[in-house]
Design an enzyme around this catalytic site. Sequence first.
Site, PDB file in Angstrom:
ATOM      1  N   GLU A   1      50.297 -77.324  36.112  1.00 41.86           N
ATOM      2  CA  GLU A   1      49.519 -78.519  35.793  1.00 41.86           C
ATOM      3  C   GLU A   1      50.265 -79.732  36.323  1.00 41.86           C
ATOM      4  O   GLU A   1      51.381 -79.608  36.848  1.00 41.86           O
ATOM      5  CB  GLU A   1      49.257 -78.627  34.289  1.00 41.86           C
ATOM      6  CG  GLU A   1      50.494 -78.703  33.428  1.00 41.86           C
ATOM      7  CD  GLU A   1      50.160 -78.705  31.923  1.00 41.86           C
ATOM      8  OE1 GLU A   1      50.677 -79.574  31.226  1.00 41.86           O
ATOM      9  OE2 GLU A   1      49.393 -77.829  31.473  1.00 41.86           O
TER      10      GLU A   1
ATOM     11  N   HIS B   1      59.454 -96.282  36.664  1.00 35.79           N
ATOM     12  CA  HIS B   1      59.942 -95.959  37.997  1.00 35.79           C
ATOM     13  C   HIS B   1      60.704 -94.643  37.986  1.00 35.79           C
ATOM     14  O   HIS B   1      60.596 -93.826  38.880  1.00 35.79           O
ATOM     15  CB  HIS B   1      60.881 -97.050  38.496  1.00 35.79           C
ATOM     16  CG  HIS B   1      60.224 -98.377  38.653  1.00 35.79           C
ATOM     17  ND1 HIS B   1      59.135 -98.568  39.463  1.00 35.79           N
ATOM     18  CD2 HIS B   1      60.497 -99.577  38.103  1.00 35.79           C
ATOM     19  CE1 HIS B   1      58.766 -99.836  39.403  1.00 35.79           C
ATOM     20  NE2 HIS B   1      59.579-100.471  38.575  1.00 35.79           N
TER      21      HIS B   1
END
Lengths: 289, 289, 378, 378
Positions: free
Chosen positions: B210, B248
């Site tokens: 997934e 980030h």
Amino acid sequence: MSILVDKNTRLIVQGITGRDGGFHTSQMVAYGTNVVGGVTPGKGGQKTDDGVPVFNTMEEAVRETGANASVIYVPASFAADAVCEASDAGVGLVVCIAEGIPVKDMVRALPYVRERGTIVVGPNCPGVISPGRSKVGIMPGNIHKEGNVGVVSRSGTLTYEVVYHLTQNGFGQSTCLGIGGDPVIGTNLLDAMALFAEDDETEVVVLIGEIGGNDEEKAAEIIKNGYPKKVAAFIAGRTAPPGKRMGHAGAIVTGGTGTAAEKVAAFKAAGVEVAEIPAEIAEIVSNLL
Amino acid sequence: MSILVDKNTRLIVQGITGRDGGFHTSQMVAYGTNVVGGVTPGKGGQKTDDGVPVFNTMEEAVRETGANASVIYVPASFAADAVCEASDAGVGLVVCIAEGIPVKDMVRALPYVRERGTIVVGPNCPGVISPGRSKVGIMPGNIHKEGNVGVVSRSGTLTYEVVYHLTQNGFGQSTCLGIGGDPVIGTNLLDAMALFAEDDETEVVVLIGEIGGNDEEKAAEIIKNGYPKKVAAFIAGRTAPPGKRMGHAGAIVTGGTGTAAEKVAAFKAAGVEVAEIPAEIAEIVSNLL
Amino acid sequence: MKIHEVDARGIFAGAGLPVPPSILITQSAEARGAAEKLGCPVVVKSQVLVGGRGKAGGVKLASTPEEAAEKAEAILGMDIKGLTVEKVLIAKAVDISEEFYVGMVYDRVTRKPLMMISPAGGIDIEEVAKSTPEKILKVVIDPIAGIMPFQLRKMSAFLTADKAVAKQLAPVFNGLFKAFMDVDSSLAEINPLVVSPDGKVWAIDAKINIDDNSLYRHAALEEMRDDSSEDPGEVEARDSDLSFVKLDGKIGCIVNGAGLAMATMDMIKYFGSEPANFLDIGGSSSPEKVLAAMKIIVRDPKVKAILINIFGGITRCDDVANGLLRAKKDLGVDIPLVVRLTGTNAEEARVILEGTELVPATTMEEGVKKAIEIASAS
Amino acid sequence: MKIHEVDARGIFAGAGLPVPPSILITQSAEARGAAEKLGCPVVVKSQVLVGGRGKAGGVKLASTPEEAAEKAEAILGMDIKGLTVEKVLIAKAVDISEEFYVGMVYDRVTRKPLMMISPAGGIDIEEVAKSTPEKILKVVIDPIAGIMPFQLRKMSAFLTADKAVAKQLAPVFNGLFKAFMDVDSSLAEINPLVVSPDGKVWAIDAKINIDDNSLYRHAALEEMRDDSSEDPGEVEARDSDLSFVKLDGKIGCIVNGAGLAMATMDMIKYFGSEPANFLDIGGSSSPEKVLAAMKIIVRDPKVKAILINIFGGITRCDDVANGLLRAKKDLGVDIPLVVRLTGTNAEEARVILEGTELVPATTMEEGVKKAIEIASAS
């Protein structure tokens, strides 16, 4: 073969610009050890008198030289970190000569290096030598001779004494290994025996034990249950006074008192001949070969 | 064969007197799993309705029953400790069903169990089943069938869906393994693939991935470099919105963004056929066998 | 769970990181006083739980208290990516000569904390990671022993050659690690970590996400939750222990298990429509959970059909069926429900639903197709 | 390094262990006041760095301040195993209904801290270990993660079935581990850890040894060193970085390396005599070290010959030779010296010693035999 070090050993010296590190680097280079680099933080870019390049970090040293082993001569307070750094950089063997390292530091470092698959010899040990191939440590190279006797010992100079007798009597060594005398060490007597068991070149293993702990008793048990090499033993400390006891806890942990008499008895019960004085080791080896 | 669990699995249920633990113990016993004991601190000496003896500690349970595996249904805040306890007691496999365990707890527990040589599956996973032999977990046993397809999946019910189609189409399973969806798990997709690679019984491995992370991309690389089993894949989350990003740092750590499109592309580049909908898996397997 | 910058700054400061002083305000009238107290220049920073505040105009420099008040006035009430700015942080500004990036997450591969640092910090760090990955150093950290001295040396050397700066970096790395572990963080970032012209190191931004699973042992952190910054449906779902993400399609979904829920959405798309949401009712689902799920979904006027796709393992299909009937009655739901129930107690569920208006489906594929058909027809 | 009970109690109390209050005195006149302040009964405990104080009469119970003064008077100045009692601890006495043993060391096999506990604590714990080892539980502890909750449960259950007592034990185990690690201990013991009739747990004795190698980072601990409790020769040796143990024979030994030193002593015994000491001059030995070693040995009037046995690796034989000559001159040593020097720079050493009174030997065996011969002749 031999164990741990051989002609393929590509060695980094950690603490190479220090007094001991520098001296022994020269000695190792003179012996023929393939010293490919050294590390001293902040001194990267230099070369030693022996022409060995110095790097700032182990990572850099390994990347630049393809090293697969390191030997540590840094001060005690930095030594455990140096062990971890070497392991993190990917070398498979770290020989820690440095002495005076707090036990706690090694206790914390060893799981770190084990997780990364690095074998640590020491600390506080003379190192490892496979005569004629590679010397990684501080032992005098010239007393050794290539051969088929493996030597593992808890002490330094006593090992030299035994090796001296072996060589004098014509018995060369596959590898001689000083495991160090600290309570917590990377490679113990039993680990070393396991390595020698797998080594084709080694025919006899000489175990040099001393009082304290109970590794010798365990070694005897392993031999009793079938160890693939012939074994000769020596135990130092028969005359040592009970002296400074490790409180109750010390006695409880080992189950025995760690005396030389107990260790000698254990070896004899396992059929191992135990030398009374170092010179006898050569005789016993002679009978075994 | 099969992987991880089989007829020789002797299972302890940790948290056996809890609601979930009790219910699934009955289910596992009914399936034929050899549940030899359970543990709930303070409730030692009892027997469950299924006649399974309850112990206070894993150590006692293992000593008394010779167990070699455990499954964990304790509350999340106790689960990491239960994993360590099982490993310390010497079982080789711990299947951690419990969900909601803080990542930090697992991050601290996993090195502990790895040092002791225990394989952990989960947490937050449906468990492991080797159809017809042993079911360790919460999956419905009746949808499975003995056979030669290995299934490894990051999700629970989606695995059931895929297995259901496989079984309906006549493709039995060697072992089905739900590895769990948490960021830090004991056995990941790649570990499971390595286990299946060694399993004689498994002929095809179905990978159910997934979005998130980059294990699928790594799996594709392994396959590209030569994986000994045939592989079929399914990736869930093609329509998932970029949604809640991991800052980030998340993107930096994986190097990619972990989208389904990237994973599908990686598999296709490695020559692996990727099903568009779960039912297609059976077709792909059919073509491979 | 995301927390506001102001809270992350507090956590970092508590871990010994060099965080410039700041004052949180909710009224622009407070800005002048705050700026005067801190000393100008100051930065006026919107506190919203999304990235890209700077690019959206939510972060402004002010060189006088008057300017700070103006900027605060402009930023308060501003809309940033759908969120209204209700709080503003007035922070002492720092002159910047270098910008580093320092961040931490858990690494799935090594299963350990991973610190990532770069000498090229600032808003474009992701671009740096893509185009010049050699400018990012990743260091795996032992979760219990912490950062080893040799790692600190390596990391400092990667960011700077200046020894006076390097000396200030070790406490930053150690502090970030400590903060990350102490608050059960799943992500902690300082971007940028800056060096001012006088050679001092400052953490001028702060981002921390908390591992939701750990909140039971962090009462103080739980209080930092800001529901106002989230979609009300998602908040409601969390309160009912459901996992919900709002989307834009016509077909509502109620599924057990995140993987199956995604696969269901994928299949809706595959057969030509769009899902209205992601909704995972989780494992042992009571009728109450189904009711709560339904409540959230029917609120969306775009929804034309609801697909219930359950593969019962722990979830009992009869529980789900009862929940559906109750929801239909209690909520007066008139949106068509397509129901696929397989697995544990599916037969009991079938009996319960027999003779109701609910549209049965035996497979996921059939369910999806029927839902699309109904939604298209309406 | 051993530290006094009073210092160990302080460390334990700092780690949260339940240590009864106490007052250290050096004059018996202070005993009454201390006992009054603490409240009687009190225990009057000699502070000397050897075991078996109780059996030697160095620990007494006092039920009144007057009695405390009498007991302190009797114990102060007492000789216990060669050490004079100079300090006495007056500690609040605790009634005892159960006595446990709890101790910690490093385990050589697992290379980890090991906690040992027993419900049969008290002075005979070693006998318990020998005759009923099942009454001792050994628990290997992760040095960084600490004691796991499941281990705490197991350990508590091993000592008691009383839940109220068990609840007090977890902090004791955790505290002992913390103290052990924090002070770089090589041994830490609470024997006994007692339960009083009212169900309270107390650590009524405390023993801690410190890892000498760690003292560089524990200035506060170094100050706890009590040289007065040690042999002056051993103290002097330590100050010169030598390792020395006094024995009873006629032949003094100076050797490099502990193993070789023991083997040398063994050989002296093997050939029929007795060593006067163990002395290891260690690795890189300067002439100064040899001088210091000689100084310590010649002080022993029993010594009739001194054997120098050096296998030079790092140790340079010429350094040793120079040290010997200097010692002979500076100290006016007239005891015969037998010198065996092999290894690094042995030839240079031979040249240095040529023509001196020193008796050369080429092997260890020859050296030992010559030393015995000389000692027997004198």
